[in-house]
Enzyme design. Structure first.
Site, PDB file in Angstrom:
ATOM      1  N   ARG A  61      -6.244 -49.046  50.155  1.00  0.00           N
ATOM      2  CA  ARG A  61      -6.159 -48.555  51.534  1.00  0.00           C
ATOM      3  C   ARG A  61      -5.735 -49.672  52.490  1.00  0.00           C
ATOM      4  O   ARG A  61      -5.006 -49.446  53.455  1.00  0.00           O
ATOM      5  CB  ARG A  61      -7.524 -47.986  51.940  1.00  0.00           C
ATOM      6  N   HIS A  65      -2.733 -49.297  55.123  1.00  0.00           N
ATOM      7  CA  HIS A  65      -2.897 -49.432  56.570  1.00  0.00           C
ATOM      8  C   HIS A  65      -2.095 -50.602  57.127  1.00  0.00           C
ATOM      9  O   HIS A  65      -1.743 -50.603  58.309  1.00  0.00           O
ATOM     10  CB  HIS A  65      -4.382 -49.581  56.928  1.00  0.00           C
ATOM     11  N   ASN A  94      -9.297 -48.373  61.729  1.00  0.00           N
ATOM     12  CA  ASN A  94      -9.759 -49.496  60.917  1.00  0.00           C
ATOM     13  C   ASN A  94     -11.172 -49.970  61.233  1.00  0.00           C
ATOM     14  O   ASN A  94     -11.877 -50.467  60.356  1.00  0.00           O
ATOM     15  CB  ASN A  94      -8.802 -50.688  61.081  1.00  0.00           C
TER      16      ASN A  94
END
Length: 329
Positions: A61, A65, A94
């Protein structure tokens, strides 16, 4: 028929096309300058997995991102300070959610000891994602390398460009299209939710009062709904973790797609890949649910595609010595 004298020129031209199409990245970028880079990264990820079963999904991830904001430039790793007035770490997608920074720092420290100033943090993110997937039972692929690290962060871009768990399918598709990823990439990369966890706050709107209806999301399996309501009660702790895949939460397989067929997608953005009437994503979900090899092959290709979003190469950017800050700051 072409004469033999034309073959070398054609091969050369083809190689140039491939080289340019991959943003000047290549799988052997460090073969002379840091030949052990892949094994160093893989060993660190393997060690991290022994004490934290979630870390593989978290590292994957992290790469995702990063690439959706300013391209794959490790801007997500920059702490606030100096010229970095707004860190991407504090962006809504985030903050208190993205993790794995300590593992990246450990990898960077090992690489600085082995080949100082050579391997970029952006390439570490790409390699760590591949190791995370392959070590968890998923496919492996030759990671294209040669990225350099960005000098700025883009918190506003992180807030607007990273796909949200609350987005409509049209919005998600648009965000992928903006970075030259197509619908097949969207479905394949969503399959990364075959491992890892999600906090209640990212799907609790589906459980009790979906879109202001006073009822749960009708695309949720009723048995699964009852389990999620128990784990995530109204006004409960929004940070409580839930497995994306209840049956094999730490294994990279195609269960994510078989779950969608039975209305057991955790996030709204997961289930709508299969439950949006007339969507072209439905046939892709069916294909991956019925054929894990097809999913693995496409996932590997889509990760390569994603890793090629606007990389800094050549003399652009820098090779950070500390992934958390720009050199000299």
């Amino acid at each position: 028929m072409l004469s033999i004298t034309h073959v070398p020129a054609i091969i050369f031209f083809t190689l140039i096309l491939l080289y340019n199409s991959n943003g000047q990245l290549n799988a052997t970028f460090y073969s002379n300058t840091c030949p052990n880079v892949s094994s160093i990264v893989q060993n660190a990820v393997q060690q991290a997995l022994q004490s934290d079963s979630r870390i593989g999904a978290s590292l994957t991830r992290l790469h995702f991102h990063d690439c959706f904001v300013n391209g794959c430039d490790a801007s997500i790793l920059l702490d606030q300070g100096g010229n970095i007035t707004q860190s991407e770490k504090n962006a809504a997608p985030n903050f208190n959610s993205i993790r794995g920074f300590d593992v990246i720092d450990t990898i960077k420290s090992s690489l600085e000891s082995s080949c100082s100033g050579i391997v970029s943090c952006a390439d570490i993110l790409a390699l760590a994602a591949e190791s995370s997937v392959s070590l968890s039972g998923g496919p492996s692929w030759n990671v294209l390398l040669g990225r350099r690290d960005g000098l700025t962060a883009n918190q506003a871009g992180a807030n607007s460009s990273i796909p949200s768990p609350f987005d409509t399918l049209a919005n998600t598709t648009s965000k992928f299209s903006a970075v030259n990823l197509d619908t097949t990439d969207l479905v394949a990369l969503s399959g990364a939710h075959t491992f890892g966890r999600a906090q209640c706050q990212f799907f609790s709107q589906r459980l009790f009062n979906f879109s202001g209806t006073g009822s749960p999301d009708p695309t949720l399996n009723t048995t699964y709904l009852a389990t999620l309501q128990q784990n995530c009660p109204q006004n409960g702790n929004g940070s409580t973790l839930n497995n994306f895949d209840p049956s094999s939460q730490d294994t990279f397989d195609n269960n994510y797609f078989t779950n969608l067929l039975t209305k057991m997608g955790l996030l709204q953005t997961d289930q709508q890949l299969f439950s949006t009437n007339g969507s072209s994503t439905i046939s892709i979900v069916n294909s991956f649910a019925n054929n894990q090899t097809a999913f693995f092959n496409q996932f590997a290709q889509s990760m390569i595609n994603m890793g090629n979003i606007s990389p800094l190469t050549g003399s652009q950017g820098e090779i950070r010595i500390d992934c958390k800050k720009v050199n000299g700051s």
